[in-house]
Design a protein around this motif. Structure first.
Motif, mmCIF file in Angstrom:
data_model
loop_
_atom_site.group_PDB
_atom_site.id
_atom_site.type_symbol
_atom_site.label_atom_id
_atom_site.label_comp_id
_atom_site.label_asym_id
_atom_site.label_seq_id
_atom_site.Cartn_x
_atom_site.Cartn_y
_atom_site.Cartn_z
ATOM 1 N N LYS A 125 -5.312 0.188 -8.094
ATOM 2 C CA LYS A 125 -4.386 -0.107 -6.994
ATOM 3 C C LYS A 125 -4.584 -1.518 -6.425
ATOM 4 C CE LYS A 125 -3.666 1.293 -2.264
ATOM 5 N NZ LYS A 125 -4.066 2.220 -1.209
ATOM 6 N N ASN A 126 -5.818 -1.821 -6.046
ATOM 7 C CA ASN A 126 -6.073 -3.116 -5.418
ATOM 8 C C ASN A 126 -5.777 -4.279 -6.354
ATOM 9 O OD1 ASN A 126 -6.734 -2.020 -2.987
ATOM 10 N ND2 ASN A 126 -8.939 -1.949 -3.427
ATOM 11 N N ASN A 133 0.827 -1.206 0.000
ATOM 12 C CA ASN A 133 0.000 0.000 0.000
ATOM 13 C C ASN A 133 0.861 1.255 0.000
ATOM 14 O OD1 ASN A 133 -2.774 -0.578 -0.095
ATOM 15 N ND2 ASN A 133 -2.671 -1.450 1.970
ATOM 16 N N ASP A 140 0.776 4.072 -2.909
ATOM 17 C CA ASP A 140 0.371 5.450 -2.633
ATOM 18 C C ASP A 140 1.483 6.452 -2.942
ATOM 19 O OD1 ASP A 140 -2.152 4.718 -1.895
ATOM 20 O OD2 ASP A 140 -1.637 4.443 0.221
ATOM 21 N N ARG A 171 -1.671 13.079 -0.967
ATOM 22 C CA ARG A 171 -1.712 11.617 -0.842
ATOM 23 C C ARG A 171 -0.352 11.076 -0.405
ATOM 24 N NH1 ARG A 171 -3.246 7.347 -5.571
ATOM 25 N NH2 ARG A 171 -3.038 5.447 -4.339
ATOM 26 N N LYS A 185 -6.642 4.839 -7.505
ATOM 27 C CA LYS A 185 -7.361 3.966 -6.563
ATOM 28 C C LYS A 185 -8.014 2.773 -7.277
ATOM 29 C CE LYS A 185 -7.022 5.955 -2.451
ATOM 30 N NZ LYS A 185 -6.931 7.399 -2.340
#
Lengths: 260, 379
Positions: free
Chosen positions: A114-115, A101, A105, B6, A111
């Motif tokens: 990302k997963n 993670n 980031d 971020r 987003k």
């Protein structure tokens, strides 16, 4: 310079005070190839690699990575490369998923993807079910594949690996290289330093570095033929003997006190 | 320089995880202000009481015993040791058993009765000026009071009751700390000093640790900006530092009964600012040091002089000009003025604005300097 090269340098040099670590290095790495940088310990391999990554500033000479200047565009170069340093350098007190993670980031991976990417990396590294393990507790092979995964996170065009297999067992080494071949097939350029000559023989091109200088380069098979050697290890030793003017042999005779 | 929120928050989150996993360090950071305040609060005390004193009374009269009891009744002396000779007295002072001695020669009371000037001797061990000064001042005062009393008695006897000597009537009034308790002075200073030392140490190691672990090399090849990294690493510690400040403030004020005369809100806001300022000092150390051992040395190199130069114990006014000016480069100097101003004097921004502006500038300059110093390079 050439659009078909990933890295090209002209007399690139790095001095640390009086000591010249890399001496007028000229190198040209074609896009999509696996390029091996070989040489004994302290030859200047890591220093050279760090200059390409923008971690070290060259003392003199020219260098371009994907046409970007190593002096001026170091930050832009960084967006295009994935770098694995010699030492395992993920956060050991973070879990696997926390490390992933973190890098996702830091690279501002959208987003949405990302997963998906994190899941792919976990699968690639064979870390399913170990997402919540503290990284420190992982074995060498897993750590290494996780580190590789972290530096692939942002889909780099060039992967720079500094002795990636120095601390892992033969099985993990084999798995690792299979991944490397597949990455190269995807068009990712790979620059790797290594001591293992079997690894070096499977590179498209290799360069031998000794005392900060390149003392020989080319396709591994051709070099073996030219040097009339059995394998790359012989070539390696012949090169070192040529440079030092000394035979690489056992220095056992020198410790007289142990011989009765 | 376009900062990414971020990336900044990613660093903050990571630092919080480090802190969470390293329970021992977190415990230390929270326990330190409590332990330090208690330890130093009791130890740093210049109020000398119960000075051990030897008595050589060769007069053995009501008057001589009365004089000794005057010493005994004051809180400053403890005349429990009686000696017979000056040699004995000398020995006691030499080996440090007593810090002072009084010698009342025979004929002391006779001289009083006959209206002559009676004599006595006060011997003081001057090795520790603080104790010696207290013994000297109070010894003189006690005997003076006693002699005034004798004179008055004599005058009454002679029927000259109204003939009081005409002295200047000085009415003294000590403000802010009427009883001149040294804790009132040291505790606010101690809060500042402890805060400085803890917070500088919190950040001094943060970047070097990553340098040593090799994780910095990997961070360098990411798109992270140096300001994001520096700020992101500081934010969790600002949080911890502020908690430390509240702990130190509460224990200092509560345990040592030092009430906060001024605005608590203002004090907390400025304390928050000081925390940022000294965290920035630690961060700067972290960008300069090559390894953790060096960071430790630099931290000590900064902390030790700041104890003296900031005016924590020794007044800056007493220092040579050059040394004094060195003190003006230490943020703690200004924060001590703020702490003492608000806690003891109860003054507000209208008096302290200068210190606040200087402290604010210090923080900004240090932060910017640390960000610039931290290049995303290893050479």
């Amino acid at each position: 310079m050439n659009g078909e090269v990933a890295i090209i340098t002209e007399n690139i040099t790095k001095k640390f005070g009086e000591f010249t670590a890399v001496d007028k290095l000229n190198i040209k790495i074609p896009k999509g190839s696996i390029y091996g940088l070989l040489g004994p310990n302290g030859a200047g391999k890591s220093t050279a690699i760090r200059m390409f990554c923008g971690v070290l500033t060259p003392t003199e000479g020219k260098g371009e990575v994907f046409g970007l200047d190593v002096y001026k565009d170091a930050e832009k170069i960084k967006q295009n490369i994935g770098y694995m340093s010699q030492k395992f350098s993920l956060y050991e007190d973070l879990t696997v998923i926390e490390n992933l993670n973190f890098y996702a980031d830091i690279y501002s991976i959208p987003k949405k993807v990302k997963n998906e990417r994190i899941e792919d990396i976990i699968n690639m590294a064979g870390l399913n079910g170990r997402e919540k393990n503290i990284t420190k507790t992982l074995s060498g092979g897993w750590k290494q594949r996780l580190a590789l995964g972290c530096c692939l996170m942002h889909k780099p065009r060039l992967l720079i690996l500094d002795e990636p297999t120095a601390a892992v067992d033969p099985v993990s080494r084999r798995i690792f290289w299979q991944i490397i071949y597949k990455l190269a097939k995807q068009g990712i350029t790979i620059l790797v330093t290594t001591h293992y000559m079997d690894e070096a023989e499977s590179c498209d091109e290799v360069a031998f570095i000794f005392g900060g200088k390149i003392i020989g380069k080319g396709n591994p098979k051709k070099i073996i033929e030219e040097k009339n050697a059995k394998n790359l290890e012989d070539v390696f030793i012949k090169y070192v003997e040529e440079q030092t003017g000394e035979k690489v042999q056992s220095s056992f005779d020198k410790i007289k006190f142990i011989q009765s | 320089m376009n900062m990414s929120l971020r990336r900044l928050m990613t660093i903050v989150k990571k630092e919080f995880i480090h802190i969470k996993r390293d329970k021992a360090s977190l415990g230390m950071a929270i326990m330190m202000p409590i332990v330090f305040i208690m330890l130093f609060g009791y130890a740093v005390n210049t109020d000398v009481e119960n000075i051990k004193i030897a008595v050589m009374d060769t007069d053995h009269t009501v008057q001589s015993r009365e004089l000794v009891s005057k010493f005994k009744n004051s809180d400053y002396f403890c005349p429990d040791v009686y000696v017979k000779s000056t040699k004995e007295l000398e020995k006691l002072i030499d080996n440090g058993d007593v810090k002072a001695g009084i010698i009342i020669p025979s004929g002391f009371s006779k001289k009083i009765k006959t209206g002559k000037n009676p004599q006595m001797q006060l011997i003081i061990d001057g090795t520790d000026p603080t104790i010696a000064r207290t013994a000297l001042q109070n010894g003189m005062m006690l005997t003076e009071m006693y002699s005034v009393k004798i004179q008055e008695k004599e005058l009454i006897k002679k029927g000259l009751n109204n003939n009081k000597s005409k002295n200047i009537d000085v009415r003294t009034r000590v403000w802010y700390n009427p009883n001149l308790e040294s804790t009132k002075f040291t505790i606010p200073g101690l809060i500042g000093l402890i805060m400085q030392n803890i917070t500088v140490m919190l950040t001094a190691f943060s970047l070097v640790r990553e340098k040593e672990n090799g994780t910095l090399e990997l961070l360098i090849v990411t798109p992270i900006k140096s300001a994001e990294l520096i700020l992101g690493k500081m934010i969790p510690y600002i949080f911890i530092g502020s908690i430390d400040f509240l702990i130190a403030l509460f224990f200092g004020s509560y345990l040592f009964q030092v009430p906060i005369e001024g605005s608590l809100f203002l004090l907390i806001v400025l304390g928050f600012g000081f925390v940022i300022c000294s965290l920035a000092i630690g961060m700067l150390i972290s960008t300069i040091a090559q390894n953790q051992a060096q960071a430790m040395q630099m931290t000590i190199f900064f902390i030790l002089p700041s104890v003296l130069l900031s005016g924590f114990i020794f007044p800056m006014e007493a220092m040579p000009k050059l040394i004094q000016s060195a003190g003006y480069f230490i943020p703690l100097t200004y924060f001590l003025k703020i702490l003492r101003g608000i806690i003891l004097k109860g003054i507000g921004l209208n008096y302290l604005w200068k210190e606040v502006i200087i402290l604010f500038n210090f923080g900004m300059i240090l932060l910017i300097f640390a960000s610039i110093r931290f290049k995303k390079k290893l050479d």
